[in-house]
Design a protein around this motif. Structure first.
Motif, PDB file in Angstrom:
ATOM      1  N   PHE A   1       0.871  -1.183   0.000  1.00  0.00           N
ATOM      2  CA  PHE A   1       0.000   0.000   0.000  1.00  0.00           C
ATOM      3  C   PHE A   1       0.901   1.223   0.000  1.00  0.00           C
ATOM      4  N   VAL A   2       0.766   2.068  -1.033  1.00  0.00           N
ATOM      5  CA  VAL A   2       1.722   3.163  -1.216  1.00  0.00           C
ATOM      6  C   VAL A   2       1.099   4.555  -1.146  1.00  0.00           C
ATOM      7  N   GLY A   3      -0.213   4.648  -0.958  1.00  0.00           N
ATOM      8  CA  GLY A   3      -0.857   5.955  -0.936  1.00  0.00           C
ATOM      9  C   GLY A   3      -1.016   6.518   0.458  1.00  0.00           C
ATOM     10  N   ARG A   4      -1.448   7.768   0.519  1.00  0.00           N
ATOM     11  CA  ARG A   4      -1.751   8.364   1.821  1.00  0.00           C
ATOM     12  C   ARG A   4      -2.853   7.566   2.484  1.00  0.00           C
ATOM     13  N   LEU A   5      -2.696   7.316   3.766  1.00  0.00           N
ATOM     14  CA  LEU A   5      -3.608   6.420   4.470  1.00  0.00           C
ATOM     15  C   LEU A   5      -4.252   7.135   5.639  1.00  0.00           C
TER      16      LEU A   5
END
Length: 239
Positions: A84-88
């Motif tokens: 998972f590489v996006g803003r969370l």
């Protein structure tokens, strides 16, 4: 496009990216085996994930939970590592902890706590990377890319390392838009080295995308997040 045609297209993209990696490693005096290539499959269908797996690429990344979750479920029979590489957002931590193996975008203490609680509840161990802001203002930039200020990175790494259900993997960053990526990636390499002094197993340096993977490799990147160069221009998901 038939599955055979799409497979050929993906194979061509993969060969081109691997050739770039080989050339960059040769120029930097590095071993290609040090590099992990991650396919960023956002906006592409699960069928492409399957085709890439058939070509031997089983490291897959997404940046939105609402797209990643059903895609991971659809490909649950494949031996994939999901990144998972996006803003969370903290309220998405429980969902992401259910399928992600590696979370690249940990940039604040509240998220460490949320992921830890969620991982323990799910009975899983998540490898987490500290996302570093390399923007001049260390505030994520106008695009809201996120990231912890460089001086906050060591403390955040310590928090991850001490959290139940989490394992500190290293650092991640996105080069600033419109600027030479080399100074930013050099700074990231320095922070990665600082973290390794206290956490020797935190060896991941996630940096480099389609447009700057050569510079990332030159600065010690271990993991590349590549989308367009592998899969082509973004498209709407068609199942």
């Amino acid at each position: 496009m038939t599955p055979q045609e799409r497979t050929a297209e993906l194979a061509e993209g993969l060969a081109a990216v691997r050739a770039r990696i080989a050339a960059a490693c040769a120029a930097a005096g590095r071993d290609e085996n040090e590099i992990t290539l991650i396919a960023v499959t956002k906006t592409f269908p699960a069928s492409d994930v399957r085709l890439l797996a058939g070509l031997g690429l089983t490291e897959v990344a997404e940046n939105r939970d609402q797209e990643a979750r059903p895609k991971a479920a659809e490909c649950a029979d494949l031996p994939l590592t999901w990144h998972f590489v996006g803003r969370l957002q903290t309220n998405k931590a429980r969902a992401v902890a259910g399928y992600a193996d590696v979370v690249h975008s940990v940039d604040r203490s509240r998220l460490v706590s949320a992921l830890s609680e969620s991982a323990v509840r799910a009975g899983r161990t998540l490898r987490c990377l500290v996302q570093v802001s390399l923007e001049e203002d260390a505030a994520g930039g106008p695009a809201g890319r996120g990231g912890a200020a460089p001086d906050a990175v060591p403390g955040l790494a310590d928090e991850i390392a001490g959290a139940a259900g989490l394992r500190l993997g290293g650092v991640m960053a996105v080069a600033p838009l419109g600027a030479d990526p080399l100074p930013a990636f050099t700074r990231l390499a320095g922070l990665a080295g600082e973290i390794r002094r206290n956490h020797p197993d935190a060896r991941i340096v996630s940096a480099g995308m389609s447009g700057d993977l050569e510079q990332a490799i030159a600065c010690g990147a271990t993991h590349l997040r590549v989308g367009t160069a592998l899969l082509g221009g973004r498209r709407a998901i068609v199942r």
